[in-house]
Design an enzyme around this catalytic site. Structure first.
Site, PDB file in Angstrom:
ATOM      1  N   ASP A 124       0.876  -1.155   0.000  1.00 53.21           N
ATOM      2  CA  ASP A 124       0.000   0.000   0.000  1.00 53.21           C
ATOM      3  C   ASP A 124       0.920   1.213   0.000  1.00 53.21           C
ATOM      4  O   ASP A 124       2.103   1.110   0.327  1.00 53.21           O
ATOM      5  CB  ASP A 124      -0.928  -0.011   1.228  1.00 53.21           C
TER       6      ASP A 124
HETATM    7  C1  GLC Z   1      -4.198   4.265  -0.152  1.00 49.76           C
HETATM    8  C2  GLC Z   1      -5.149   3.162  -0.012  1.00 49.76           C
HETATM    9  C3  GLC Z   1      -5.117   2.198  -1.150  1.00 49.76           C
HETATM   10  C4  GLC Z   1      -4.923   2.958  -2.457  1.00 49.76           C
HETATM   11  C5  GLC Z   1      -3.558   3.616  -2.415  1.00 49.76           C
HETATM   12  C6  GLC Z   1      -3.294   4.446  -3.670  1.00 49.76           C
HETATM   13  O1  GLC Z   1      -3.757   4.814   0.992  1.00 49.76           O
HETATM   14  O2  GLC Z   1      -5.102   2.456   1.224  1.00 49.76           O
HETATM   15  O3  GLC Z   1      -6.332   1.467  -1.159  1.00 49.76           O
HETATM   16  O4  GLC Z   1      -5.013   2.062  -3.554  1.00 49.76           O
HETATM   17  O5  GLC Z   1      -3.415   4.460  -1.288  1.00 49.76           O
HETATM   18  O6  GLC Z   1      -4.165   5.532  -3.719  1.00 49.76           O
END
Ligand code: GLC
Length: 713
Positions: free
Chosen positions: A222
């Site tokens: 993430d």
């Molecule tokens: C975030 C989210 C994830 C997302 C990523 C990119 O913090 O937890 O679900 O795909 O960042 O935006």
């Protein structure tokens, strides 16, 4: 690619910027983008630091809370195919979705982005979305792996989950999707799991994901979830996002210092190379048909709407009925959640305009004007719900309440008009204190850009509502099984309710709820007849005849639940193990088959360390909601539990019940306890005494008892 340098290999395991993987000699970078229910693709010139604003227009389909309420894999697959179209049009190779975390507690701010409180339903529907996306030549990215079930302190908090609960509830949807839909990528979550940061959790990312599930795709982080790039790569994290040059430098320095093996770097970079290769096989840039996708968004929304209550068939509104509409959500719909899933919708329907297609609609946004309007019309359709700021990625709710000012307005309306239809817009369960006071309630969830139109069609009867609850609506927040344990504290969040999450918990405590898991009404009626159940090596097979006994076309979702009341292990009262969505014209009838594969029958057994099917008597329940089961039947299932080895710790009850046990041990027990009937193997004071404890009591010594125990084995 044997000739690629170590420096380039390491570069490939990190991002080039917020949304692109790194390039290397002969290796292009590819673009990833959110997801999960609409493209949030930021062209470089519009990317902001947080990567939140400025995305290209795209279709905003119903978020997972809505898609899940359809219980319809077919339409979800269509949405996946459309998402792939739009991804290719915008040059995106991987869509960061679906989010498949279990809705453990209704307060989680991100529940709108997840499917259900049930792992089986989540897994089945997520497979459909992944199949749709990937059939279009675009990768999916199931997230957030794993046990990321709250937003509070999400980047540090330790999810403390016993292994059986983890396996049967929180990992299960990921296992289902990994094994059946083979997503190109999976996203590791921010949190800590049982003491180890997930991005460095070797047990999860390698032992389970690779060793047990045989996953061969890319594990990406993430955004910002990596703290130690070297530890993460060793644990099995292949790709860190977004770009973090310092971490790449750490990896190179570790390799140079002999602290990071080339094989680990090659393993991670080879997986990224394979992903890039797959991505480059799809042609990008063709435009997508916005109007067609908007129609699909409307159709999906129409299947997602759940009719919770409809006393005296108040709905659908008759064409000439005298009604008014109250509430700003009718004019300014809330159709998606906040945070990284935010889509710049190509267009947005609102219910008021869609209702106006049927004739002029008296409307008031709120206040005294609304009460006065309600007093002058036969029926008042009142739109309530949660505003954008009430639920979002990044924080959790403190309550399940609809804002007090809305409830006060409803109370004042009810004082002047009893014929009220309430339409609710919310990303996760809200308490409905007025449920006993209003004749009709429509749960509209968050329905994407076509939701306003769909709500109007349901109210006017052009769409017969067919959605079902994928999460329980409790009477009170305090009734939620996780209530005392959520969201934990700096020491961690203990999943103290264990297996008893959602309806599993409400059922176990025989708790009344506002509306149960699987509930949803229709404007027509159905009969379920001729139910037949059989069992063979493939699993359990349910067949029944479903008939639309009403006067209009409708869709019903038949649900099959499994129980094992006499199990030797702790069990939840029942679990969803099969369902079928059936659309029928008035008077039409269909023979429906629902098969429960044998691998769905197991429970996670320690110390066997696998799913084990317990031999014995099960109950199969068939119905149209978890608490509206019209048919139940007992069946015998032969299991595959490891042969039980008797020992000196086996109890008197166990050895007497074993084949030959009564002959061998009956006399000893009688001698030990003076013939008072303790040897009958029933409930009595001594039944659970380990047989080894008899040494000394009876005329036998330990060795003689041990030899008898061995005869049982
Ligand atoms: C975030 C989210 C994830 C997302 C990523 C990119 O913090 O937890 O679900 O795909 O960042 O935006």
């Amino acid at each position: 690619m044997a000739d690629i340098s170590i420096g380039q290999r390491i570069a490939l395991t990190g991002g080039k910027d917020f949304w692109h993987t790194n390039e290397a000699e002969g290796v292009t970078s590819i673009m990833v983008a959110d997801g999960p229910h609409g493209l949030r693709a930021q062209p470089p010139e519009r990317a902001d630091n947080l990567g939140i604003g400025g995305s290209m227009p795209a279709t905003c389909f119903p978020p997972a809370v809505g898609l899940a309420s359809t219980w319809d894999p077919d339409i979800i697959q269509e949405v996946g195919e459309a998402l792939a179209d739009e991804a290719l049009a915008q040059g995106v190779s991987v869509i960061l979705g679906p989010g498949i975390n279990i809705k453990r507690d209704p307060r989680c701010g991100r529940n709108f982005e997840y499917f259900s409180e049930d792992p089986f339903l989540t897994g089945k529907l997520a497979c459909a979305l992944v199949d749709g996306i990937q059939s279009g030549g675009v990768g999916a990215c199931v997230k957030h792996f794993a046990a990321n079930n709250q937003e509070t302190d999400r980047m540090r908090r330790d999810s403390q989950v016993d292994e059986r609960t983890l396996r049967e509830i929180y990992l299960r949807p990921f296992e289902t999707v990994i094994k059946r839909a083979k997503p190109w990528t999976i996203m590791c979550s921010y949190n800590v799991l049982n003491g180890t940061l997930v991005s460095q959790n070797r047990w999860l990312l390698t032992e389970v994901l690779r060793g047990q599930w045989h996953y061969d795709g890319v594990v990406m982080s993430d955004w910002g979830a990596v703290r130690d790039r070297v530890a993460a790569m060793k644990a099995g994290l292949d790709l860190e996002m977004p770009a973090n040059q310092a971490h790449l430098d750490d990896a190179l320095a570790a390799w140079q210092a002999g602290q990071l093996d080339f094989d680990v770097i090659r393993r991670a970079s080879d997986r990224v190379l394979a992903l890039v290769d797959k991505a480059n096989r799809s042609s990008k840039g063709a435009d997508f048909d916005q109007a067609t996708h908007h129609e699909l968004a409307r159709r999906a929304a129409g299947e997602a709407i759940v009719l919770l209550k409809n006393d005296d068939d108040l709905l659908p509104l008759k064409p000439d009925c005298d009604y008014c509409v109250i509430g700003e959500f009718a004019r300014t719909p809330r159709y998606q959640g906040a945070g990284s899933s935010l889509v710049a919708a190509t267009k947005v329907d609102n219910a008021l305009d869609a209702l106006a297609e049927f004739g002029a609609v008296p409307f008031a946004s709120g206040g005294d004007e609304a009460v006065e309007l309600a007093s002058r019309h036969d029926i008042a359709v009142v739109f309530l719900g949660l505003g954008e700021a009430e639920e979002s990625e990044g924080y959790d709710r403190k309550s399940l309440d609809i804002p007090a000012d809305q409830l006060k307005l409803l109370d004042r309306i009810l004082k002047v008009n009893e014929k009220v239809v309430v339409v609710v817009s919310n990303g996760a369960a809200v308490t409905l204190p007025f449920a006993g006071k209003v004749p009709a309630i429509v749960e509209g969830w968050l329905l994407g850009q076509g939701g306003g139109w769909a709500i109007a069609q349901v109210l006017m009867g052009n769409i017969n509502p067919s959605g079902k609850l994928a999460e329980t609506i409790p009477l009170r927040l305090e009734d939620a099984p996780s209530f005392p344990f959520f969201p934990g504290d700096a020491s961690g969040v203990r999943y103290g309710e264990g297996l008893f999450v959602g309806y599993r918990g409400y059922d176990a405590r025989r708790q009344p709820v506002a509306f149960p898991f699987g509930h949803g009404l229709s404007y027509t009626t159905f009969s379920l007849k001729d139910v037949g159940i059989s069992c063979d090596d493939a699993g359990v097979h349910v067949q029944l005849r479903v008939t639309n006994t009403g006067d209009r076309r409708g869709r019903q979702v038949i649900q099959v639940y499994l129980s094992m009341p006499d199990s030797k292990v702790v069990r939840v009262p029942k679990e969803l193990k099969g369902f079928a969505s059936v659309a029928l014209e008035s008077g039409e009838s269909e023979l429906v088959n629902i098969n429960i594969p044998r691998e769905e029958l197991g429970y996670w057994a320690q110390p066997a360390g696998r799913f084990v099917i317990e031999s014995g008597s099960y109950e199969i329940h068939v119905g149209i909601s978890s608490r509206d089961l019209v048919f139940s039947e007992k069946i015998q299932i032969s299991g595959d539990e490891p042969r039980c080895k008797f020992s000196m710790l086996s109890t008197i009850r166990e050895v007497l019940a074993a084949p030959g046990g009564r002959e061998a041990f009956g006399p000893i027990v009688e001698a030990a306890f003076g013939g008072d009937g303790y040897n009958r193997g029933e409930d009595n004071m001594m039944a659970d005494v380990p047989i080894g404890a008899l040494a000394g009591l009876a005329s036998l010594n330990r060795d003689q008892i041990a030899r008898l125990v061995e005869t049982l084995n």
